[in-house]
Design an enzyme around this catalytic site. Structure first.
Site, mmCIF file in Angstrom:
data_model
loop_
_atom_site.group_PDB
_atom_site.id
_atom_site.type_symbol
_atom_site.label_atom_id
_atom_site.label_comp_id
_atom_site.label_asym_id
_atom_site.label_seq_id
_atom_site.Cartn_x
_atom_site.Cartn_y
_atom_site.Cartn_z
ATOM 1 N N SER A 10 0.835 -1.206 0.000
ATOM 2 C CA SER A 10 0.000 0.000 0.000
ATOM 3 C C SER A 10 0.861 1.243 0.000
ATOM 4 O O SER A 10 1.669 1.465 0.911
ATOM 5 C CB SER A 10 -0.906 0.005 1.239
ATOM 6 N N MET B 275 -9.350 7.649 -0.596
ATOM 7 C CA MET B 275 -10.218 8.041 0.520
ATOM 8 C C MET B 275 -10.749 9.454 0.281
ATOM 9 O O MET B 275 -10.029 10.320 -0.212
ATOM 10 C CB MET B 275 -9.444 8.001 1.839
ATOM 11 N N GLY C 5 -2.771 -3.815 8.999
ATOM 12 C CA GLY C 5 -1.932 -4.420 10.023
ATOM 13 C C GLY C 5 -1.237 -5.690 9.590
ATOM 14 O O GLY C 5 -0.758 -6.456 10.433
ATOM 15 N N HIS D 155 -8.368 0.644 -4.204
ATOM 16 C CA HIS D 155 -9.293 0.375 -3.110
ATOM 17 C C HIS D 155 -10.060 1.659 -2.803
ATOM 18 O O HIS D 155 -9.506 2.586 -2.209
ATOM 19 C CB HIS D 155 -8.494 -0.114 -1.903
ATOM 20 N N HIS E 77 -1.066 -1.280 -4.248
ATOM 21 C CA HIS E 77 -2.353 -1.016 -3.615
ATOM 22 C C HIS E 77 -2.518 0.487 -3.417
ATOM 23 O O HIS E 77 -1.702 1.133 -2.750
ATOM 24 C CB HIS E 77 -2.445 -1.735 -2.271
ATOM 25 N N ASP F 231 -6.501 -6.599 4.424
ATOM 26 C CA ASP F 231 -5.904 -5.268 4.372
ATOM 27 C C ASP F 231 -5.973 -4.630 5.753
ATOM 28 O O ASP F 231 -7.057 -4.400 6.285
ATOM 29 C CB ASP F 231 -6.666 -4.412 3.351
ATOM 30 N N ASP G 96 -4.926 3.341 -1.981
ATOM 31 C CA ASP G 96 -6.058 3.643 -1.106
ATOM 32 C C ASP G 96 -6.639 5.002 -1.472
ATOM 33 O O ASP G 96 -5.997 6.036 -1.273
ATOM 34 C CB ASP G 96 -5.612 3.658 0.353
ATOM 35 N N MET H 95 -12.350 3.728 -0.842
ATOM 36 C CA MET H 95 -13.023 3.958 0.433
ATOM 37 C C MET H 95 -13.712 5.315 0.337
ATOM 38 O O MET H 95 -13.285 6.308 0.927
ATOM 39 C CB MET H 95 -12.008 3.896 1.578
ATOM 40 N N MET I 190 -11.371 -6.139 5.525
ATOM 41 C CA MET I 190 -10.559 -5.192 6.273
ATOM 42 C C MET I 190 -10.192 -5.803 7.624
ATOM 43 O O MET I 190 -11.066 -6.290 8.353
ATOM 44 C CB MET I 190 -11.305 -3.880 6.485
ATOM 45 N N GLY J 295 -1.051 2.057 9.396
ATOM 46 C CA GLY J 295 -0.307 1.868 10.634
ATOM 47 C C GLY J 295 -1.105 1.402 11.827
ATOM 48 O O GLY J 295 -0.605 1.428 12.956
ATOM 49 N N GLY K 39 1.345 -2.130 4.150
ATOM 50 C CA GLY K 39 1.820 -0.771 3.976
ATOM 51 C C GLY K 39 3.053 -0.486 4.793
ATOM 52 O O GLY K 39 4.176 -0.453 4.289
#
Length: 223
Positions: A9, A37, A177, A66, A33, A175, A35, A68, A137, A145, A197
């Site tokens: 990510s 948002m 942690g 992805h 990946h 996705d 993200d 979101m 998720m 993080g 990530g």
């Protein structure tokens, strides 16, 4: 299950040097990946279509977008039309998921459905035939993080069983942690695509970090 794939990510990369940071994983990763948002569906604002279009000109790896965002029914097809290899919409945000997933596929991308930690997978069982990947998720979406949520692992196992029962070639992505400490548990539960990530871009050598994660996932999946 498919052989393990790693999708680093870039949420954890240096936004001022995205092309360079993508190049650092070019020889080891399967996907990039991205993200997306919108500060509405999740409490953060990141990248959008113009950045994705720019990355597509510089990345040898396919983009795993992805979304979101609110109203993915409106925006998702454009990411596929731009050239993304995979586009994920969230079950919690889509109002016409079947239509949107089919539009993503029609535009040439793999269609994926994302599900938040507290959202059960069973209500979406009938949509498995409409998707190429199911994303579970393993943190609350919105920030990189975060600490991995072990509570999602039973859902990963249930999702893998649903896919197996229907004999579908659906990838199962996790996705949030995902790291050296957690990836083996995810693989053992049935995941085969791993978004990482901080575990990649927090390492001195992101490419080597990807290789290590892949080795761990392959070992766990073969047990």
């Amino acid at each position: 299950m498919a052989p393990p794939q790693i999708s680093p990510s870039i949420l954890s990369a240096d936004f001022a040097r995205l092309a360079e940071d993508v190049e650092r994983i070019a020889d080891s990763a399967d996907w990039v990946h991205v993200d997306v948002m919108d500060n509405h569906f999740v409490p953060n604002l990141t990248l959008g279509l113009p950045v994705v279009e720019a990355l597509l000109r510089h990345s040898a790896l396919p983009l795993d977008c992805h979304l979101m965002i609110e109203d993915p029914d409106r925006w998702a097809p454009a990411y596929a039309e731009a050239g993304a290899g995979s586009v994920t919409i969230h079950a919690e945000a889509a109002k016409a998921p079947i239509r949107t997933l089919r539009a993503i596929r029609a535009a040439g991308a793999r269609a994926a459905l994302g599900i938040n930690p507290a959202t059960p997978v069973e209500p979406y069982e009938d949509l498995l035939g409409e998707i190429d990947m199911l994303l579970l998720m393993t943190v609350e979406p919105g920030f990189g993080g975060q600490r991995f949520l072990d509570v999602v692992l039973p859902k990963v196992r249930r999702a893998r069983q649903l896919i197996k029962d229907r004999d579908l070639p659906v990838w199962l992505q996790v996705d949030g942690g995902v790291s050296e400490e957690t990836i083996e548990r995810c693989a053992e539960a049935g995941a085969d695509v791993f978004v990482a990530g901080s575990a990649v871009y927090g390492a001195d050598d992101p490419g080597e970090a990807v290789r290590k994660l892949r080795g761990q996932a392959e070992g766990a999946a073969s047990r």
